[in-house]
Design an enzyme around this catalytic site. Structure first.
Site, short mmCIF file in Angstrom:
data_model
loop_
_atom_site.label_atom_id
_atom_site.label_comp_id
_atom_site.label_asym_id
_atom_site.label_seq_id
_atom_site.Cartn_x
_atom_site.Cartn_y
_atom_site.Cartn_z
N ARG A 259 -17.43 1.07 4.74
CA ARG A 259 -16.57 0.07 5.41
C ARG A 259 -16.09 0.55 6.77
NH1 ARG A 259 -11.10 -0.13 1.69
NH2 ARG A 259 -10.02 -0.77 3.58
N ARG B 236 1.03 -1.53 -5.32
CA ARG B 236 -0.18 -0.84 -5.77
C ARG B 236 0.13 0.64 -5.90
NH1 ARG B 236 -5.44 -0.99 -2.12
NH2 ARG B 236 -4.27 0.45 -0.81
N GLU C 265 -12.21 -4.16 -7.21
CA GLU C 265 -12.85 -3.82 -5.94
C GLU C 265 -14.11 -2.99 -6.17
OE1 GLU C 265 -9.86 -1.89 -3.52
OE2 GLU C 265 -9.05 -0.78 -5.20
N ASN D 191 -12.26 -5.72 0.70
CA ASN D 191 -12.75 -4.69 1.63
C ASN D 191 -13.65 -3.72 0.88
OD1 ASN D 191 -10.87 -5.91 3.29
ND2 ASN D 191 -9.33 -4.32 3.01
N ASP D 192 -13.13 -3.19 -0.23
CA ASP D 192 -13.93 -2.25 -1.00
C ASP D 192 -15.00 -2.96 -1.81
OD1 ASP D 192 -13.21 0.45 -0.45
OD2 ASP D 192 -11.23 0.04 -1.29
N ARG E 263 0.87 -1.19 0.00
CA ARG E 263 0.00 0.00 0.00
C ARG E 263 0.90 1.24 0.00
NH1 ARG E 263 -3.59 -3.26 3.75
NH2 ARG E 263 -5.68 -3.16 2.86
C1 PEP Z 1 -9.42 -3.69 -0.43
O1 PEP Z 1 -10.20 -2.77 -0.71
O2 PEP Z 1 -9.78 -4.85 -0.16
C2 PEP Z 1 -7.97 -3.42 -0.39
C3 PEP Z 1 -7.11 -4.41 -0.25
O3 PEP Z 1 -7.57 -2.13 -0.46
P1 PEP Z 1 -7.63 -1.10 0.78
O4 PEP Z 1 -8.07 -1.87 1.99
O5 PEP Z 1 -6.27 -0.53 0.91
O6 PEP Z 1 -8.65 -0.13 0.30
MG MG Z 2 -9.44 -0.94 -1.55
#
Ligand code: PEP
Ligand code: MG
Length: 572
Positions: free
Chosen positions: A458, A335, A424, A447-448, A299
């Protein structure tokens, strides 16, 4: 502290666990913020100081707190270093220090002046939400330290611990968490805070079991014996022998799991790469000593946060090269900048968006600040040249095949050989085939993906049931993406938090994903679960989960097919 006596009634408090660990130990309360009247004055020889002396004392307090935090940061590594540096920067911040000093010069008592300014900034941060809202704890901790120092009171925070203890606090500032004496801290339990807050992140990095949002925990008497179970999310006072034995047994089992260093794969040899998520080059150095096959998500936005301007190409190149070298040729998926929404950047993202999660965030920043992506790709290419190691590079928040094509073209023009995008956004999952036609791999950010599929913020704990990655609609989109990958023969990884759940990892494998990326500490349990199930069983679990009517049913349907020994060992 003695073992519980017959008749001692046990109390169970509930919270949100971070990690899987369990410990038993006595409670040690962190020292609360200094309790002072708003009109308390700086005293010199017992006499209230004049405005000029008060101003100078306060200025010295701000400077001293900033310097202490900075030197703590200099001694730390990884995310802890960054968090402490950010808090030090907050203490050194001219804007709020200046406002406090102006008020004091006008005759306002120092504590009242600080509190008034903190209240304004905290309201601003809270309104911005996300990452900034979580910085309110940092702001208050700086306030407490400055007030204590200006009034010559003891520093707030964790007192010296004489025996291994469970540190309990209303909320623990990152500076306190990072400064913990690890030989004497068994776990951290707080009444406030969130699972994505700094305290939880640092506790994870330190390998400490942590529980947040435990109502009533600060009312426990000092020294009372408690069992902390992060995987169950419970704090139990006066644990009985059975609970103590269970926690000890699990600790031994987890230690044994961590000794297994084999590559990830199912019982019948179907390979699934087990990778780690990192935020800094120091994180890369730390996880490189563990049994992971590489990094599935770097990240990079951590490098951009809390800055007035973007880091330069050469500064970025150095960081990326350090991470690539640390992993010694293992796969590293970097990323590109994922700013916006919960990660606002002063110099790039738009402060006035009504729905920032749906706004100009992630890859979309290329519309307003194309130079950010260009510089970052140039820095990655330079790191590749300097190290001779080729990173895989992916973009966040891609919604269309056109965006994937544009990103791939830009990355390849800079000399990046393996280009991917994150899936995502539901639109990307639904069009995974077309997107995969443009790139070499995709990585699912669950997550997204859960946030956007279920239309659920979230960061809102109270909607966790909707945000659940076990929601069949979310699994449908993961399945569609994985299927597209299998059909075209390109890798489909997962780098959202869901990969760290061993049961979900089996379902994801059954759906066809080729790699799982997670917090380094989660890898041993996932490796173990995979090793004890064949690909055919993983597929049955995936089918059962997809056929379910709800998230709860999906999890239960998959769990019904678990090897009983694994279910027992990992408490699934
Ligand atoms: C996600 O969205 O699952 C992801 C890995 O990115 P981040 O949590 O950094 O938004
Ligand atoms: Mg994400």
């Amino acid at each position: 502290m003695t073992a519980p006596t017959a008749g001692t009634s046990s109390q169970v408090l509930h919270g949100v666990g971070v990690g899987r660990g369990g410990v038993v130990g006595p409670v040690a309360h962190a020292r609360q913020a200094p309790v002072v009247a708003p009109d308390a004055r700086v005293l010199v020889d017992g006499v209230p100081a004049d405005a000029a002396t008060t101003r100078a004392t306060l200025e010295a307090a701000f400077t001293g707190v900033a310097a202490d935090l900075q030197s703590q940061s200099d001694r730390a590594t990884g995310t802890i270093r960054d968090v402490l540096a950010a808090t030090a920067q907050m203490a050194a911040d001219r804007a709020w220090r200046g406002q406090v000093l102006t008020r004091v010069e006008a005759g306002e008592p120092p504590v009242a002046a600080i509190d008034a300014v903190v209240a304004t900034f905290a309201a601003m941060f809270e309104q911005a939400g996300g990452y900034l809202a979580e910085r309110v704890t940092d702001l208050r901790s700086v306030r407490d330290r400055v007030v204590a120092r200006a009034l010559s009171l003891p520093d707030p925070g964790v007192p010296e611990l004489l025996v291994p203890s469970v540190v309990v606090a209303r909320d623990l500032a990152p500076a306190d968490t990072a400064a913990l004496d690890l030989d004497h801290v068994l776990a951290i339990v707080t009444e406030l805070g969130g699972p994505t807050g700094h305290t939880a992140i640092i506790a994870g990095q330190l390998g400490l079991p942590c529980l947040v949002r435990v109502t009533g925990v600060t009312d426990l008497p000092e020294g009372v014996e408690v069992a902390v179970d992060a995987s169950a999310g419970t704090v139990t006072t006066w644990p009985d022998e059975a609970l103590r034995a269970e926690i000890a047994r699990r600790a031994t089992a987890e230690r044994a799991l961590a000794e297994d260093v084999a590559a990830g794969g199912t019982a019948d040899g179907h390979a699934v790469a087990l990778l780690a998520n990192i935020g800094t080059a120091a994180d890369a150095e730390r996880i490189a000593t563990g049994a992971v096959e590489g990094v599935g998500l770097f990240r990079t936005e951590v490098l951009f946060l809390d800055r007035a301007a973007a880091p330069t190409e050469s500064e970025q190149a150095q960081v990326y090269a350090q991470a690539l070298r640390a992993l010694g040729g293992r796969k590293v998926v970097v990323r590109t900048l994922d700013a916006g929404a919960d990660k606002p950047l002063g110099f790039a993202t738009q402060p006035d968006e009504e729905n920032p999660a749906l706004g100009v965030r992630g890859y979309r920043l290329v519309r307003t600040h194309p130079e950010l992506l260009d510089t970052q790709l140039a820095a990655l290419a330079r790191a590749q040249r300097d190290t001779g190691v080729a990173p895989w590079v992916m973009a966040p928040m891609i919604a269309t095949p056109g965006e994937a094509r544009a990103f791939a073209t830009a990355a390849r023009t800079h000399g990046i050989a393996t280009v991917g995008v994150m899936v995502e956004v539901p639109a990307a999952a639904l069009r995974a085939r077309e997107i995969l036609a443009e790139v070499d791999f995709v990585s699912l950010g669950t997550n997204d993906l859960a946030q956007y599929t279920m239309a659920t913020d979230r960061l809102r704990g109270e909607l966790a049931d909707l945000l659940d990655p076990w929601q069949p609609a979310v699994l449908d989109l993961v399945a569609a993406t994985a299927r597209a990958g299998v059909e075209v023969g390109k890798p489909v990884g997962i780098c959202g938090e869901s990969a760290s759940d061993p049961l979900m990892a089996l379902v994801l494998t059954g759906l066809g994903v080729t790699s799982l990326s997670m917090a380094g500490a989660a890898v041993p349990a996932v490796r173990h679960a995979l090793r004890r199930h064949t690909l055919a069983v993983c597929r049955q679990m995936a089918d059962a989960a997809l056929a379910s009517g709800s998230a709860v049913e999906a999890r239960r349907a998959a769990a019904d097919l678990l090897d009983p020994q694994v279910r027992d060992l990992l408490r699934l």
